[in-house]
Design an enzyme around this catalytic site. Structure first.
Site, short mmCIF file in Angstrom:
data_model
loop_
_atom_site.label_atom_id
_atom_site.label_comp_id
_atom_site.label_asym_id
_atom_site.label_seq_id
_atom_site.Cartn_x
_atom_site.Cartn_y
_atom_site.Cartn_z
N LYS A 41 0.86 -1.19 0.00
CA LYS A 41 0.00 0.00 0.00
C LYS A 41 0.89 1.23 0.00
O LYS A 41 2.00 1.20 0.52
CB LYS A 41 -0.87 0.02 1.26
CG LYS A 41 -2.11 0.87 1.14
CD LYS A 41 -3.24 0.10 0.50
CE LYS A 41 -4.46 0.94 0.24
NZ LYS A 41 -5.61 0.09 -0.13
N ASP A 46 -7.12 4.28 -4.37
CA ASP A 46 -7.75 4.12 -3.06
C ASP A 46 -8.36 5.49 -2.75
O ASP A 46 -8.62 6.26 -3.69
CB ASP A 46 -6.71 3.70 -1.99
CG ASP A 46 -7.36 3.21 -0.69
OD1 ASP A 46 -7.82 2.05 -0.65
OD2 ASP A 46 -7.43 3.98 0.28
#
Ligand code: NDP
Ligand code: 2IT
Length: 451
Positions: free
Chosen positions: A130, A170
């Site tokens: 991430k 995201d």
């Protein structure tokens, strides 16, 4: 004879907290997984002696860097950027990029940790990662966002690659930002590869990637209901958020005959007792994504609806709840309010939207509760399919991809049942998802020896 003692859960968590001070989101995510994994490992000596959970909870690497950019007024701005490469035991690191002022190393470490289990659950060969920045895209012009994305990628490009680490979107990162970042990657490396997913259809994107997370979260919900001989049709749903995941979850609930009565953003929530139908969802998509407006404007646009500033929607009576905004947006009291109001199922479109205590309450009440790592895996799953299409240098048809997404979500449901069925009609989906995700990664790690 192993020199490593079998630590218990409390001692393990003490160590995690000591080694990661001031990282509450990360330690929360590890605790939620460890609670189930310690039970599972009880009689599995190898996982203990090889320190598998301890190794998964220590990212392979955390890269942090400075991102400088110039705003429209000529001011020099300095942001922080990160990429957390958590684990690549079963495939290249894979996971989104978040641009939001609340982004910290702790937030990205929790997301990369969760992503490792989620990606394993999909059945596709993807490790967990991430990234992101504390950059706030709100109120920025397109050119400012472009300059920021280019500067961010000018550092990130050296750490990623189609077979190394494949980022995607995201919170705060959608089609526009992916376009700017892909353009900069291609310019620097002179390579056209599938290094990012969520790309536009013109340059290697996959059909249904934008819809996949929200649709997938509803497919998972529908599977849970089906397992109990029930369905979405005729049910009332409360949804938080009004971004990519929330709007597509609302769309699929509506398509399956359910009625969505709330949506929210960081300013509050709107309640529309008549139902947020497809036309209204289209308005929200336009307003939030293209006009970058506020959900409060919905109440001025649609008669009969109300805006509740600074509030979250969990006190509104419903059958189904889908938290689709951000982490820790549904606390213990709100979980109790949902249970007391007769909700039968929760499907987490967001990552870790329910607090640890909230999760415990849902489990204690034995309602159907799908954790994010299972319920929202549809997005990364279609990202995985985008990677395959890029490697093959061809595009699959929409109908094929729709079917694959449905199959993958049903497969995840089956994997959760395998480890979460309590034998008395209750399925602990949190436990099922944690164990099924862990086992795949753990067994790959055992094969590699001590690395
Ligand atoms: P978007 O940026 O498209 O939308 C985010 C939504 O959540 C907006 O409505 C935003 O409101 C709201 N929100 C964000 N932060 C906060 C906050 N601190 N408090 C209250 N509301 C907030 O993001 P996505 O829809 O892509 O992501 C939503 C969630 O889903 C995240 O948890 C993400 O990690 C998760 N997820 C996303 C996937 C994807 O494919 N995009 C895949 C799997 C999970 P506002 O406009 O006011 O900021
Ligand atoms: O949390 C997530 O799964 C995502 N933001 C999507 C990741 C991806 O690589 O598509």
């Amino acid at each position: 004879m192993a020199v490593t003692d079998h630590v218990d859960l409390a001692t393990f968590m003490e160590g995690v907290k000591r080694r990661n001070p001031h990282q509450p989101e990360f330690t929360q995510a590890v605790q939620e997984v460890a609670e189930d994994i310690f039970d599972f490992m009880e009689d599995k000596e190898e996982y203990h002696s090889q320190q598998i959970l301890r190794r998964i909870a220590e990212p392979d690497r955390v890269i942090s860097f400075r991102v400088c950019w110039e705003d429209d007024a000529g001011n020099i701005r300095v942001q922080r950027g990160w990429r957390v490469q958590n684990n690549n035991a079963i495939g290249p690191y894979k996971g989104g990029i978040r641009f939001h002022p609340s982004v910290t190393e702790s937030v990205l470490k929790f997301l990369a940790f969760e992503q490792t289990f989620k990606n394993a659950l999909t059945g596709l060969p993807m490790g967990g990662g991430k990234g992101g920045s504390n950059f706030n895209p709100k109120g920025k012009s397109d050119r400012e966002v472009m300059r920021f994305c280019q500067s961010f990628m000018t550092e990130l490009y050296r750490h990623i690659g189609a077979d190394t680490d494949v980022p995607a979107g995201d919170i705060g990162v959608g089609g526009r930002e992916i376009g700017y970042m892909f353009g900069q990657y291609k310019r620097i490396t002179n390579q056209f590869t599938g290094v990012l997913t969520g790309k536009g259809m013109e340059y290697g994107g996959s059909m249904i990637r934008p819809e996949a997370t929200g649709y997938g979260a509803v497919y998972f919900l529908a599977e849970m209901l089906k397992h109990r001989g029930d369905g979405v049709k005729g049910k009332t749903a409360v949804i938080s958020g009004s971004g990519n995941v929330a709007t597509h979850a609302a769309e699929k609930i509506t398509q399956l005959g359910g009625k969505v009565v709330t949506m929210s953003d960081s300013g509050g929530f709107i309640h529309d007792p008549d139902g947020i139908d497809q036309e209204k969802i289209n308005w929200i998509k336009q307003h939030k994504t293209h006009r970058r407006g506020r959900i409060s404007d919905y109440a001025d646009e649609f008669m009969g609806s109300t805006f509740h500033p600074g509030k979250r929607p969990w006190h509104v009576k419903c059958d189904l709840a889908l938290p689709c905004a951000t982490q820790n947006e549904l606390d213990a009291d709100e979980a109790t309010a949902l249970i007391d109001n007769g909700s039968i199922a929760v499907s987490e479109g967001a990552n870790m939207p329910t607090t640890l205590e909230g999760t415990h309450r849902f489990k204690a009440a034995r309602i159907m509760f799908a954790p994010g790592k299972a319920a929202n895996a549809g997005g990364v799953a279609v990202s995985g399919l985008e990677m395959s299409q890029n490697s093959e240098r061809r595009s699959w048809k929409e109908e094929e991809l729709q079917q694959m997404l449905l199959d993958i979500m049903q497969g995840i449901h089956t994997r959760c049942i395998a480890y979460g069925d309590q034998g008395d009609g209750y399925v602990d989906y949190v436990k099922g998802a944690n164990i099924a995700g862990f086992k795949k990664v753990a067994d790959a790690m055992l094969a590699f020896g001590v690395v």
